[in-house]
Design an enzyme around this catalytic site. Structure first.
Site, PDB file in Angstrom:
ATOM      1  N   ARG A   1      55.045  48.621  50.563  1.00 20.82           N
ATOM      2  CA  ARG A   1      55.842  47.425  50.263  1.00 20.82           C
ATOM      3  C   ARG A   1      57.138  47.500  51.072  1.00 20.82           C
ATOM      4  O   ARG A   1      58.181  47.959  50.585  1.00 20.82           O
ATOM      5  CB  ARG A   1      56.111  47.297  48.770  1.00 20.82           C
TER       6      ARG A   1
ATOM      7  N   ASP B   1      43.601  30.816  42.022  1.00 19.57           N
ATOM      8  CA  ASP B   1      44.434  31.505  43.003  1.00 19.57           C
ATOM      9  C   ASP B   1      43.596  32.214  44.066  1.00 19.57           C
ATOM     10  O   ASP B   1      44.048  32.448  45.182  1.00 19.57           O
ATOM     11  CB  ASP B   1      45.330  32.513  42.276  1.00 19.57           C
TER      12      ASP B   1
ATOM     13  N   CYS C   1      23.903  41.313  34.138  1.00 18.80           N
ATOM     14  CA  CYS C   1      25.039  41.064  33.250  1.00 18.80           C
ATOM     15  C   CYS C   1      24.596  40.481  31.907  1.00 18.80           C
ATOM     16  O   CYS C   1      25.233  40.736  30.882  1.00 18.80           O
ATOM     17  CB  CYS C   1      26.020  40.110  33.913  1.00 18.80           C
TER      18      CYS C   1
END
Length: 419
Positions: A142, A284, A324
């Site tokens: 970062r 997103d 699943c």
């Protein structure tokens, strides 16, 4: 009609706005969204005031008592304090009387000063701060455009939040540089008094095509080991001292409640993701031309929610692959995130979540201790609610359970709790 027979007009819609698009003052090497390299241009890509007002007015008009905004980026603080002062002014102007308004913001923390912190406190913003661990871990990836670490600037920003008693949490990206150091990261967070923490595995969606998996920085085995090590620290003999979002969501499943984290819910939430220019997307992780569902400058919220792509997106989560459907952990995972699966041309699920093995590993590893902790939490809630809401009397067998699970007493805490 919307999903489950709820009309579009009455369906709560969350909003996440990419406040300054990709503009950011950091150049984290794993970022899948921003491409400015920590050097935003001289003119920040703020949301146009006319688009902002149009949307807030319309959104508040259908809010039905609750409105929630999440402001992200890039680095949203680059929009400037005056921009967010206009945001809260518009929210107050157009909110019907009695509306509960929630604002959250995700920031790298480097730009937070005393004025920002005072503003967040005044308007009750929940602040998410990105911090990957102690300085050596955080500063490795970062960095700013000069390659300089941002740890000290982030910690200084957190100091301002604390001085003003602002509610904040920590978001850590789990990558190759810290995936083997869960206990060290947890110890650092506890030492610093960071009691609300969430982890997200590092992944890159920029290079992927719609029907192909993303590029992942860590393997499912590495993430599984990280979660096990973090769980051991978090559990603390049945007395967690730190809130870790992943484990809190697991615990919800053991107390008869639904997870709040979208990845582990049965269905994706009704959310509109907005780019700085007003372009709308359903998630997103689905910000790409083939998933654009409108633009709030020219389309109404109802038009956006009615877009055929939105229904197509909402149908992806329940479209589980065969493995699943019969999985013993389905109640905790619900297939994970659709973006982490492989999809056929007609959006047929061809593969499980990339981190399926990670989830199975932590679920099996933590199961017995989670059962014990879940029973303890339910018992405590039951006793408290009996005294507060039932005047000390036990509910009837067919009454809602006093623990708050929503189940009938006979199907929940009957036989578990003695008062």
């Amino acid at each position: 009609m919307g999903c489950g027979g709820i009309t579009l007009e009455h369906r709560h819609v969350g909003v996440m706005w990419k406040t300054v698009s990709e503009d950011c003052n950091l150049a984290c090497d794993y970022c899948y969204y921003s491409t400015c390299g920590g050097k935003p241009g001289p003119k920040i890509n703020r949301i146009d005031p006319a688009i902002l007002e149009k949307f807030i007015k319309e959104y508040m008009g259908r809010s039905q008592g609750a409105a929630s905004f999440a402001w992200q980026g890039g680095e949203p603080l680059l929009a400037g304090l005056e921009f967010f002062e206009e945001v809260v002014s518009l929210e107050a102007r157009y909110a019907p009387k009695g509306t509960s308004i929630g604002n959250s913001i995700q920031t790298n923390g480097t730009l937070i000063n005393d004025r920002w912190a005072a503003f967040f406190k005044k308007y009750n913003f929940l602040v998410g701060v990105s911090l990957d661990g102690p300085q050596d871990i955080h500063d490795a990836r970062r960095v700013d455009s000069l390659g300089q670490g941002s740890f000290h600037r982030v910690m200084k920003g957190i100091g301002h939040l604390r001085q003003h008693n602002v509610d904040f949490n920590i978001l850590s990206v789990i990558h190759k540089g810290n995936v083997g150091q869960a206990a060290e990261i947890m110890a650092f967070f506890e030492q610093e008094g960071f009691i609300y923490v969430q982890f997200i595995p590092c992944m890159d969606f920029r290079s992927q095509e719609p029907d192909k998996p993303g590029v992942y920085d860590i393997t499912p085995a590495e993430y599984g080991r990280f979660l096990r090590e973090a769980f051991d620290y978090w559990y603390n003999g049945g007395n967690p001292r730190v809130s870790v979002r992943f484990f809190d969501n697991m615990l919800a499943g053991y107390t008869g409640r639904e997870a709040e984290l979208c990845i582990h819910r049965a269905a994706c939430p009704t959310t509109i993701i907005l780019e700085q220019n007003g372009d709308a997307y359903p998630c997103d992780f689905f910000i790409s031309p083939e998933w654009k569902i409108g633009n709030v400058a020219t389309h109404s919220i109802e038009d956006i929610l009615k877009h055929p792509l939105y229904d197509r997106f909402l149908g992806m989560k329940p479209e589980l692959p065969e493995g699943c459907r019969s999985c013993e952990w389905k109640r905790l995972c619900h297939g994970g995130c659709p973006r982490n699966r492989e999809w056929g041309a007609e959006l047929e699920a061809r593969g499980r979540d990339y981190f399926c093995a990670s989830y199975k590993e932590i679920y099996a590893y933590a199961d017995e201790r989670m059962k014990q902790l879940g029973d303890s939490v339910r018992s405590n809630l039951f006793r408290q609610n009996v005294q507060v809401h039932f005047k000390g009397k036990l509910p009837g067998r067919n009454d809602p359970c006093a623990c708050g699970s929503g189940k009938k007493y006979k199907q929940c805490c009957l036989g578990l709790v003695t008062v």
